[in-house]
Design an enzyme around this catalytic site. Structure first.
Site, PDB file in Angstrom:
ATOM      1  N   LYS A 183      -7.704   9.422   6.130  1.00 15.49           N
ATOM      2  CA  LYS A 183      -6.742  10.244   5.389  1.00 15.49           C
ATOM      3  C   LYS A 183      -7.457  11.473   4.856  1.00 15.49           C
ATOM      4  O   LYS A 183      -8.673  11.396   4.651  1.00 15.49           O
ATOM      5  CB  LYS A 183      -6.093   9.474   4.240  1.00 15.49           C
ATOM      6  CG  LYS A 183      -7.034   8.702   3.317  1.00 15.49           C
ATOM      7  CD  LYS A 183      -8.122   9.373   2.584  1.00 15.49           C
ATOM      8  CE  LYS A 183      -7.831  10.509   1.665  1.00 15.49           C
ATOM      9  NZ  LYS A 183      -9.051  11.110   1.078  1.00 15.49           N
ATOM     10  N   TYR A 271      -3.808   9.794  -2.898  1.00 19.90           N
ATOM     11  CA  TYR A 271      -3.726   8.368  -3.263  1.00 19.90           C
ATOM     12  C   TYR A 271      -2.505   8.134  -4.149  1.00 19.90           C
ATOM     13  O   TYR A 271      -1.814   7.127  -4.013  1.00 19.90           O
ATOM     14  CB  TYR A 271      -4.997   7.921  -3.986  1.00 19.90           C
ATOM     15  CG  TYR A 271      -6.164   7.741  -3.048  1.00 19.90           C
ATOM     16  CD1 TYR A 271      -6.416   6.516  -2.453  1.00 19.90           C
ATOM     17  CD2 TYR A 271      -6.987   8.809  -2.731  1.00 19.90           C
ATOM     18  CE1 TYR A 271      -7.466   6.351  -1.578  1.00 19.90           C
ATOM     19  CE2 TYR A 271      -8.046   8.663  -1.852  1.00 19.90           C
ATOM     20  CZ  TYR A 271      -8.283   7.428  -1.271  1.00 19.90           C
ATOM     21  OH  TYR A 271      -9.311   7.282  -0.395  1.00 19.90           O
TER      22      TYR A 271
END
Ligand code: NAD
Length: 446
Positions: A183, A271
């Site tokens: 990511k 996140y």
């Protein structure tokens, strides 16, 4: 007053059942292959791929529940043997690969490292010796495409600066390999789409490495947040992910927009964004954001220092998120319902996560001074869980829980957040029907 959860409580027992199995450790052995270093510049024949089709990878041995069967066969190993494991090429030998991913393979039940890709041959040889990867399975960024000729590599794990994810995904797919990509997925919606299309065209899986979605405590909060019976109707989520970037390495790639795509948002703010979506299963319909950078701080000449944003979800929940590249390490969230809350602090670290919960006594609407329970399950290696899910999906030809579409949706929302910060206005997002609309196969319980 802190009130630690009694192991005899029904929730506690259920949770221990979910998380209490032993961590298996396995040796990692590599196999021989073509010498990519030696063959730099050699052109492989078109379509010359030796990748094992997904169906050729055998499934793991499954066992009956331990409590009900104490016979000899229930003690058979659950991890796969060396030759049945998914062979991974780790692309990029930076901090995450060396400190987390490669060591995590010792906890994996389904994966092994069979090749390394690095721009630094000396480092690659040193790491290869540590993990028993043969020198013939070492590549650099130019010779990477020769990986198509390596039958020991079924998939690549891309652990490079964000802007490079797209090109290496395309190259890996063309080489006939499945892709697990770190990511954030990429640095634009357009690049995310190219990656999805490339893997689809090649008939290969693409998964984004959202380790939090495989971690048992976060999965527990997801169940509480969605059920309604534990915390009541969820009203608000507050989240923060902050860290103070080093001032010694001002020109590191995370501070260069062309390589990182942005600052605090795509690196650590993601996140908050991804976890809020995961906990609720819904997609936000509106974002409102503001961002800032301290004037004269050279770290933030190109990328934002901090960003604060709200997300409005269709069920009525608001998420208030903060990400900062200049504040002391803070990784936490709270899910606030009408009858209780769940608190993770730290929430996004590699280990040491702590979950607390407070709620009204069951079957009563009366207010009572809430106690606080601490949930402490056996810790699992998040990278091993995530890699094993990927291997399971490859073996079974199943769409992963966090496929490329999940990364694309995050990128869409990040672009809306930046737009809102730029214009000072709320930005609407296209409504998405259903829960977990972009996710694939639910991970098996560890
Ligand atoms: P890093 O800087 O430590 O490593 C990056 C690697 O890429 C280095 O080996 C570097 O040599 C190589 N590289 C190749 N081309 C490069 C170029 N043009 N410029 C700079 N480096 C280049 O970074 P990292 O912390 O390992 O992060 C790598 C990826 O992993 C990023 O996408 C990051 O967002 C992601 N990440 C994920 C987590 C997680 O918990 N899932 C944690 C940290 C990083």
């Amino acid at each position: 007053m802190d009130m630690h959860t009694d192991a005899s409580s029904p929730d506690r027992r259920r949770f221990l059942r979910l998380t209490g199995s032993a961590v298996a450790t396995a040796g990692i052995l590599g196999l021989g292959g073509q010498s990519a270093w030696a063959q730099a510049g050699a052109t492989p024949a078109a379509g010359d791929s030796h990748v094992a089709p997904a169906k050729d990878l055998p499934a793991a041995i499954s066992l009956p529940p331990m409590q009900e069967d104490k016979s000899e066969k229930s003690r058979m190993p659950v991890q796969l043997g060396k030759d049945s494991r998914l062979g991974l090429a780790i692309v990029g030998l930076g901090r995450l690969s060396l400190e987390e991913i490669l060591p995590a393979l010792a906890n994996s039940k389904r994966c092994r490292v069979t090749a390394l890709v690095s721009g630094d041959p000396a480092k690659a040889r040193q790491v290869a010796a540590m993990y028993d990867v043969p020198e013939t399975s070492l590549y650099d960024y130019q010779t990477f495409d020769q990986i198509r000729n390596n039958p020991d590599v079924q998939a690549v794990y891309i652990v490079l600066p964000n802007a490079l994810h797209k090109a290496f995904t395309e190259r890996a797919a063309k080489a006939g390999k499945h892709v697990l990509c770190e990511k954030p997925m990429a640095t634009s919606v357009a690049d995310c789409q190219v990656m999805i299309d490339a893997c689809k065209a090649a008939g290969r899986l693409l998964m984004i490495a959202y380790r939090i979605q495989y971690e048992p405590l976060n999965r527990q909060v997801k169940d509480w947040a969605r059920g309604g019976s534990v915390l009541g109707k969820i009203k608000l989520i507050t989240m923060a992910n902050c860290q103070n970037q080093s001032k010694e390495n001002i020109r590191q790639w995370r501070h260069i927009k062309a390589l990182a795509g942005g600052g605090a948002l795509p690196d650590i703010g993601l996140y908050c964004l991804n976890t809020a979506r995961f906990l609720l299963g819904e997609e936000p319909i509106e974002v409102l954001a503001t961002q800032y950078s301290t004037e004269g701080d050279a770290r933030f000449a190109e990328v934002e220092e901090a960003i604060l944003w709200q997300m409005r979800f269709p069920g009525g929940v608001r998420a208030q998120c903060t990400a900062s590249y200049a504040g002391f390490t803070s990784r936490q969230y709270r899910v606030l319902g009408e009858k209780g809350w769940a608190n993770m602090d730290p929430a996004f670290g590699y280990n040491g996560l702590q979950l607390k919960r407070s709620r009204m006594a069951e079957d009563t609407d009366e207010f009572m001074a809430p106690g606080i329970e601490q949930i402490t399950p056996q810790e699992k290696n998040q990278f091993a869980l995530e890699m094993d899910h990927f291997a399971e999906c490859v073996a079974g030809g199943k769409q992963p829980w966090t496929p490329g579409e999940e990364g694309l949706q995050d990128q869409r929302i990040m672009e809306a957040i930046y737009e809102s910060a730029r214009t000072g206005r709320a930005v609407e997002l296209a409504p998405v029907k259903g829960l977990d609309a972009f996710r694939g196969t639910e991970p098996t319980k560890p």
